[in-house]
Enzyme design. Structure first.
Site, PDB file in Angstrom:
ATOM      1  N   LYS A  90       0.863  -1.189   0.000  1.00  0.00           N
ATOM      2  CA  LYS A  90       0.000   0.000   0.000  1.00  0.00           C
ATOM      3  C   LYS A  90       0.889   1.224   0.000  1.00  0.00           C
ATOM      4  CE  LYS A  90      -3.950   2.046   0.257  1.00  0.00           C
ATOM      5  NZ  LYS A  90      -3.536   2.759  -0.975  1.00  0.00           N
ATOM      6  N   GLN A 111       7.205   3.869   3.892  1.00  0.00           N
ATOM      7  CA  GLN A 111       5.812   3.426   3.925  1.00  0.00           C
ATOM      8  C   GLN A 111       5.639   2.157   4.761  1.00  0.00           C
ATOM      9  OE1 GLN A 111       3.874   5.505   1.475  1.00  0.00           O
ATOM     10  NE2 GLN A 111       2.187   4.974   2.824  1.00  0.00           N
ATOM     11  N   LYS A 114       5.434   3.380   8.379  1.00  0.00           N
ATOM     12  CA  LYS A 114       4.245   4.238   8.521  1.00  0.00           C
ATOM     13  C   LYS A 114       2.987   3.381   8.567  1.00  0.00           C
ATOM     14  CE  LYS A 114       3.954   7.487   5.449  1.00  0.00           C
ATOM     15  NZ  LYS A 114       3.621   8.397   4.307  1.00  0.00           N
ATOM     16  N   LYS A 126       5.365   1.727  -3.098  1.00  0.00           N
ATOM     17  CA  LYS A 126       5.288   3.087  -3.666  1.00  0.00           C
ATOM     18  C   LYS A 126       5.548   3.005  -5.155  1.00  0.00           C
ATOM     19  CE  LYS A 126       4.677   7.351  -2.241  1.00  0.00           C
ATOM     20  NZ  LYS A 126       3.991   7.861  -1.037  1.00  0.00           N
ATOM     21  N   GLY A 165      -2.873   8.234  -4.219  1.00  0.00           N
ATOM     22  CA  GLY A 165      -2.262   9.487  -4.655  1.00  0.00           C
ATOM     23  C   GLY A 165      -0.973   9.815  -3.920  1.00  0.00           C
ATOM     24  N   ASP A 166      -0.251  10.746  -4.460  1.00  0.00           N
ATOM     25  CA  ASP A 166       0.930  11.361  -3.839  1.00  0.00           C
ATOM     26  C   ASP A 166       1.172  12.650  -4.636  1.00  0.00           C
ATOM     27  OD1 ASP A 166       3.191  10.623  -1.750  1.00  0.00           O
ATOM     28  OD2 ASP A 166       4.242  11.509  -3.438  1.00  0.00           O
ATOM     29  N   THR A 209      -4.846  13.356   5.247  1.00  0.00           N
ATOM     30  CA  THR A 209      -3.435  13.533   5.624  1.00  0.00           C
ATOM     31  C   THR A 209      -3.253  14.841   6.396  1.00  0.00           C
ATOM     32  OG1 THR A 209      -2.877  12.393   3.581  1.00  0.00           O
ATOM     33  CG2 THR A 209      -1.070  13.405   4.779  1.00  0.00           C
ATOM     34  N   ASN A 240      -2.481  18.877  -1.665  1.00  0.00           N
ATOM     35  CA  ASN A 240      -3.477  18.167  -0.871  1.00  0.00           C
ATOM     36  C   ASN A 240      -3.169  18.213   0.624  1.00  0.00           C
ATOM     37  OD1 ASN A 240      -4.053  15.184   0.391  1.00  0.00           O
ATOM     38  ND2 ASN A 240      -5.791  15.988  -0.740  1.00  0.00           N
ATOM     39  N   SER A 376      -6.903   5.558   3.720  1.00  0.00           N
ATOM     40  CA  SER A 376      -6.946   4.682   2.549  1.00  0.00           C
ATOM     41  C   SER A 376      -7.313   3.261   2.969  1.00  0.00           C
ATOM     42  CB  SER A 376      -5.574   4.653   1.862  1.00  0.00           C
ATOM     43  OG  SER A 376      -5.412   5.769   1.023  1.00  0.00           O
TER      44      SER A 376
END
Ligand code: NDP
Ligand code: 2IT
Length: 444
Positions: A90, A111, A114, A126, A165-166, A209, A240, A376
């Site tokens: 993810k 990630q 996290k 990622k 998204g990123d 976020t 964002n 997410s």
């Protein structure tokens, strides 16, 4: 040489020209020294650290697309499936010209820990491309996203790998990618998160976020008997994460006086007008000069500079290594009490060290920006049960998750005699769960 130092050296030798990846690995491994030293024989026998720092899989592919003039272009696409010990891979997809394998690996590595900190069952991954969405028409964006997904769809799925998204990837791009995935695989499933509300997206994912960043900042300050109300906040970025961090900070009674994009920054002593910022960035997709033109009392400056503004709280929400040692010194001189990272690794190594040594409260991105990926995962849950939860339900779960993240990183730091060191706390707490799952699943 200690096992950790051997691995750090190996990572540098085997992955030359990937300084951001080296930086991310160094920070995590340095923090977990206590655990590794205490288990060195077993970890060496099981090549635990080698398995931790080498992605399970790296996918690199060609992305041809055609512009509005009929000319073909080729970009490079990536997906790094780093670690699936605690769940399906993810992590987001970054579209920015600076993207290369080292950037994607640093983000994928972060990630892992996290996602573990969220307490939800998601592994680390990622992806992205060196495609530059700036100045492209909607058709060109669609064309690129479809081509990108034509290849990526072979490697992802609701139970294998779920991108989101990123930087450069928002609701528009996720929509085009979802449409292409569905067409090619014939599956309407939760393969991406950050989807639109009409086709399986979750309420509050857009805000998550930024809101999550403020929930953890508030938890941190309350733990230190400080009220966020009335505090002055400096934010970098205008995307964002930054927009919804500004919105929630204002809702909590703080005053946000800055934001920035890649060409310049705004100082607005009256407080950023978040509705105006949304209109400029989310709807019109314009530069911050449009903010200055609409709000004549604000100041616009070319280049970078938000950290020179006097603030109590600094929230870097743009990109990696955007807050340098020089910036950290300015923040300290100006009386800043807390820095919480909204972006991934926005603070350089020496700046982080300086902030920590000078008594400034510091929460690293893998903890403080975890609200996005956590929500997410809540979107994945809703997709699995084919239901949608209300905004308040998702938002209150998000708040609970962020408060838990704070409690866990704080407790982990204390347990290992590093009270208040939230970098160590986040890395240790994130690592412990991944370690347990890796040990249980054998050498795979
Ligand atoms: P967006 O693309 O929405 O916004 C990025 C913002 O940062 C823009 O204002 C952009 O300016 C600025 N920016 C990007 N690159 C640079 C650069 N090299 N130099 C200066 N400014 C730059 O991205 P997000 O808000 O989604 O992401 C911001 C950060 O937060 C990233 O580090 C991302 O990895 C991280 N993050 C994002 C999450 C999410 O859910 N979206 C979750 C967790 C972390 P411009 O538009 O001019 O390029
Ligand atoms: O860095 C990140 O955590 C994200 N870009 C969000 C990832 C996700 O899967 O929501």
């Amino acid at each position: 040489m200690s096992y950790i130092d051997e691995i750090i050296q190996q990572v540098i030798e085997k992955n030359p020209d990937e300084p951001e990846f080296h930086q991310a690995v160094r920070e995590v491994l340095d923090s977990i020294r206590v655990i590794v030293d205490a288990n060195e024989a077993q970890f060496r026998r099981d090549a635990l650290l080698e398995r931790l720092v080498n992605p399970e899989r790296q996918i690199k592919f060609r992305v041809p697309w055609i512009d509005d003039q009929g000319n073909a272009h080729v970009n490079t696409g990536y997906r790094v499936q780093f670690n699936s010990a605690i769940g399906p891979y993810k992590g987001g997809l970054r579209l920015h010209p600076s993207v290369n394998i080292g950037i994607i690996k640093f983000l994928g590595f972060e990630q892992i820990f996290k996602n573990s900190l969220t307490g939800l069952p998601i592994g680390g991954g990622k992806g992205g491309s060196d495609f530059d969405p700036k100045g492209k028409s909607d058709r060109e964006i669609m064309n690129f996203c479809q081509s990108f997904m034509s290849e990526l769809c072979k490697y992802i799925g609701a139970d294998t790998d779920v991108p989101a998204g990123d930087i450069g990837t928002g609701a528009r791009e996720i929509g085009y990618m979802f449409g292409q995935y569905k067409k090619l695989r014939g599956l309407f499933e939760g393969v991406l998160t950050g989807k639109g509300l009409s086709y399986g997206g979750s309420l509050a994912r857009t805000e998550a976020t930024g809101y999550g960043l403020l929930y953890i900042t508030d938890a941190l300050l309350r733990d230190h008997n400080i009220d966020i109300k009335g505090k002055t906040v400096a934010v970098s970025g205008a995307g964002n994460v930054a927009i919804y961090a500004i919105e929630k900070a204002q809702q909590l009674g703080a005053k946000v006086v800055t934001c920035s994009d890649s060409t310049g920054w705004i100082y607005d002593a009256e407080g950023i007008d978040v509705a105006l910022l949304k209109e400029i960035k989310e709807v019109r997709r314009e530069r911050l000069t449009a903010y200055k033109n609409a709000k004549l009392t604000s100041e616009y400056h070319e280049g970078r500079g938000v950290w020179q503004i006097k603030c109590d709280i600094a929230l870097p929400c743009a990109t990696q290594n955007e807050l340098t040692l020089e910036d950290a010194k300015l923040l300290k001189e100006n009386g800043c009490i807390a820095v919480c990272e909204g972006a991934n690794m926005p603070t350089t190594e020496d700046a982080t060290k300086f902030l920590q040594e000078n008594g400034i409260l510091f929460i690293p991105g893998k903890a403080s920006n975890a609200g996005g990926v956590a929500t997410s995962a809540l979107e994945m849950s809703q997709n699995s049960e084919r239901l949608s939860w209300s905004f308040d339900e998702v938002d209150s779960k998000l708040r609970g998750i962020m408060e838990n993240v704070y409690a866990n990183i704080s407790a982990a730091a204390k347990k290992y005699g590093m009270e208040g060191n939230y970098v160590a706390g986040a890395n240790i707490a994130g690592f412990e769960k991944v370690l347990d799952a890796m040990n249980a699943q054998g050498i795979v």
